[in-house]
Design a protein around this motif. Structure first.
Motif, PDB file in Angstrom:
ATOM      1  N   VAL A   1      42.438  41.489  48.055  1.00  0.00           N
ATOM      2  CA  VAL A   1      41.853  42.831  47.941  1.00  0.00           C
ATOM      3  C   VAL A   1      42.245  43.691  49.146  1.00  0.00           C
ATOM      4  CG1 VAL A   1      39.644  44.061  47.931  1.00  0.00           C
ATOM      5  CG2 VAL A   1      39.961  42.127  46.443  1.00  0.00           C
ATOM      6  N   SER A   2      42.512  43.032  50.268  1.00  0.00           N
ATOM      7  CA  SER A   2      42.862  43.774  51.483  1.00  0.00           C
ATOM      8  C   SER A   2      44.167  44.542  51.345  1.00  0.00           C
ATOM      9  CB  SER A   2      43.012  42.807  52.664  1.00  0.00           C
ATOM     10  OG  SER A   2      41.775  42.291  52.999  1.00  0.00           O
ATOM     11  N   GLN A   3      45.063  44.016  50.543  1.00  0.00           N
ATOM     12  CA  GLN A   3      46.403  44.618  50.478  1.00  0.00           C
ATOM     13  C   GLN A   3      46.375  46.077  50.011  1.00  0.00           C
ATOM     14  OE1 GLN A   3      49.290  42.158  48.607  1.00  0.00           O
ATOM     15  NE2 GLN A   3      50.969  43.258  49.563  1.00  0.00           N
ATOM     16  N   PRO A   4      45.788  46.362  48.841  1.00  0.00           N
ATOM     17  CA  PRO A   4      45.746  47.789  48.448  1.00  0.00           C
ATOM     18  C   PRO A   4      44.904  48.628  49.390  1.00  0.00           C
ATOM     19  CG  PRO A   4      44.440  46.445  46.934  1.00  0.00           C
ATOM     20  CD  PRO A   4      45.181  45.509  47.813  1.00  0.00           C
ATOM     21  N   LEU A   5      43.805  48.042  49.901  1.00  0.00           N
ATOM     22  CA  LEU A   5      42.940  48.818  50.794  1.00  0.00           C
ATOM     23  C   LEU A   5      43.662  49.147  52.097  1.00  0.00           C
ATOM     24  CD1 LEU A   5      39.513  46.980  50.367  1.00  0.00           C
ATOM     25  CD2 LEU A   5      40.187  49.164  49.405  1.00  0.00           C
ATOM     26  N   HIS A   6      44.590  48.311  52.483  1.00  0.00           N
ATOM     27  CA  HIS A   6      45.321  48.540  53.731  1.00  0.00           C
ATOM     28  C   HIS A   6      46.413  49.590  53.540  1.00  0.00           C
ATOM     29  CE1 HIS A   6      46.789  47.465  57.719  1.00  0.00           C
ATOM     30  NE2 HIS A   6      48.019  47.504  57.222  1.00  0.00           N
TER      31      HIS A   6
END
Lengths: 391, 172
Positions: A336-341
């Protein structure tokens, strides 16, 4: 930043808590300044990586199939094998949303297990014919991503990135603590004019820091998690794959042309997934992310499930789905961190917001370093003039 | 705004921004727009605050404490909205409403479902078949000689359709 900058009067000595935060804010920021400037600059370009890849022809475009039947994937595999002798297909990737009508064919040298040096080739799903793309060499976004994510040092570089992200998080939190006494005297948003450029830069630093705080916390916290991405994925997949190998292991299959072809593996994995899920990647047997006998098939749902894939292990000899794995919570957090980053999960307005916040953060990073340097310069001048006067 | 209130505002804005960023990942449609606005709220608030300062509606620096270290006096503040004249308030409200409507207009078409492939009815199919005929087919079926306009022959398909339409009008 000094205690005097926080707005504490000359008669007041700052508390130990405040001094600790001042120290933390100063040194965490200074240590992270140079790498963070590079991260901001490369990050700005990476926000638009899909648009850049399309514009530079990294990924060829093809007519969208819109749910219509495509040619068998095995035909694409055969076309790729015929065109590139001495190489094998390691994985197939389908991204109907971003690259419609195109099949990514990842190829490595025969006998190679690792996917790090995989070359990307493309076929058109409608015709199974190879399409020219520039994905097999070094691409601009690929180069920048390697710099941004790994500092050209692989897993070690990723961990270094996590450390930088941690320093930024500490700097942000300690910055808020340091800002508390300051805002008692100077209203939020005030930029004092006319006194000195230093004061104005300090006000700008505080003001911009306050308005990008939420965004910067999200991006640096997700950056911290992403720093463990390859490590955690590797450890988890090796553990899970080792168990699969132990329980369902058998004779290895020919990784070049397994008895069960990619279409059969695709269909078997899809049948094992919830309704509405789609297959996004098929990793062939004999790689670091599959066993010598099993295909690893990644499938995604819609909404949040689009980011949280499930893994189906398909026997390359008889086409049976031997296991469906759901990633553990820490893997989900990293996924989930990838798109949020990167802020690439929305349309152009979101990307513009990300760019703006990145540039504002870039500014306060540089201006924070200047504030520190300016104060040191002032101190040096002051001590020099004292030395000249005293004899 | 100074002191604890300002800190609360900053913390709330940061929290709203984080909720907005996470919400956009989960939501679709109008909720997506709402979460985007939440994510952009700190920047909007910052801009509003700067504009507020430029108009001089608030004292930006608290009075200096005395040498004895007296407590700081509360800073006099007046909410910027209150200082605006009625026409200015109406103008700002209209601009804001227009921006919201523009955003909605931008977003709604993006969420339209794609239509399926075109399936003609029987009469539409007959019409399509007719239009697909080659030019020679139309020339053979012309009732009158080719019409010449300024030295150029009128398109046979066009003349044929005009003749057919004329026939049906006469029949009516």
């Amino acid at each position: 930043l000094k205690a005097a900058d926080t707005g504490i009067g000359p008669g007041h000595r700052p508390s130990a808590w405040l001094r600790a935060n001042l120290w933390l804010h100063r040194w965490c920021s200074l240590l992270a300044t140079l790498p963070f400037l590079i991260l901001c600059l490369t990050g700005t370009v990476l926000i638009f990586h899909k648009e850049i890849d399309v514009a530079l022809g990294v990924v060829p475009t093809a007519q969208s199939l819109d749910g219509a039947a495509h040619r068998p994937l095995a035909e694409s595999v055969n076309a790729a094998l015929a065109a590139y002798p001495g190489e094998r297909v390691a994985m197939l990737g389908i991204d109907a949303q971003h690259y419609p009508g195109v099949l990514l064919v990842g190829m490595t040298a025969e006998g190679t297990h690792e996917l790090e040096h995989m070359k990307n080739r493309f076929t058109e799903l409608a015709t199974a014919s190879l399409r020219s793309g520039r994905g097999d060499g070094i691409t601009l976004t690929g180069f920048l991503l390697e710099l941004h994510g790994q500092w050209f040092m692989g897993v070690v570089g990723e961990l270094l990135g996590a450390l930088i992200a941690l320093l930024v998080v500490l700097s942000l939190v300690s910055g808020l603590v340091v800002y508390a006494p300051f805002v008692k005297k100077v209203a939020f948003g005030a930029l004092r004019r006319g006194k000195s450029p230093r004061l104005r830069q300090l006000d700008l630093h505080n003001f911009i820091g306050a308005i990008v705080l939420g965004w910067a916390l999200v991006v640096s916290a997700t950056g911290f998690l992403l720093g463990f991405g390859t490590l955690v994925t590797g450890v988890w997949s090796q553990g899970a794959l080792a168990q699969i190998q132990l329980h369902y292991g058998g004779a290895p299959v020919d990784p070049l042309r397994p008895p069960v072809n990619a279409d059969q593996a695709y269909q078997a994995a899809l049948a094992a997934m919830p309704q509405g899920w789609t297959v996004s990647s098929i990793i062939f047997p004999g790689t670091a992310y599959s066993t010598d006998r099993h295909y690893t098939v990644l499938a995604n749902g819609s909404g949040l499930d689009e980011k949280l894939f499930r893994v189906a292990l398909v026997d390359g000899a008889d086409g049976r789905v031997v296991a469906v794995l759901v990633p553990p919570w820490y893997m989900k957090a990293i996924l989930v961190s990838q798109p949020l980053h990167f802020g690439d999960y929305g349309g152009l307005p979101l990307k513009m917001l990300w760019t703006l916040c990145t540039w504002l953060t870039l500014f306060i990073t540089a201006n924070g370093a200047w504030l520190w340097w300016d104060r040191r310069r002032g101190h040096r001048r002051h001590s020099l003039s004292n030395a000249e006067v005293s004899p | 705004m100074t002191g604890g209130r300002a800190l609360w505002l900053i913390a709330c804005l940061a929290f709203l921004c984080m909720v907005g960023i996470a919400g956009m990942l989960l939501a679709d449609g109008m909720l997506d727009v709402f979460f985007f606005l939440l994510a952009a709220a700190p920047l909007g608030a910052g801009l509003a605050c700067r504009w507020h300062m430029r108009t001089g509606a608030v004292e930006t620096v608290a009075p200096r404490p005395s040498a004895e270290g007296q407590a700081l006096l509360p800073v006099r503040e007046q909410w910027w909205w209150g200082r605006l004249s009625l026409p200015a308030k109406i103008f700002l409200a209209v601009v804001t409403a227009l921006l919201v409507v523009a955003l909605l207009v931008l977003v709604l078409p993006m969420k339209a479902h794609p239509v399926g492939p075109f399936v003609p009815t029987q009469s539409e199919q007959a019409e399509l078949d007719l239009y697909r005929q080659p030019e020679a087919w139309f020339i053979e079926r012309l009732a009158a000689p080719r019409i010449v306009v300024a030295g150029d022959a009128l398109d046979a398909k066009f003349q044929y359709l005009a003749e057919q339409r004329g026939n049906s009008t006469n029949a009516t």
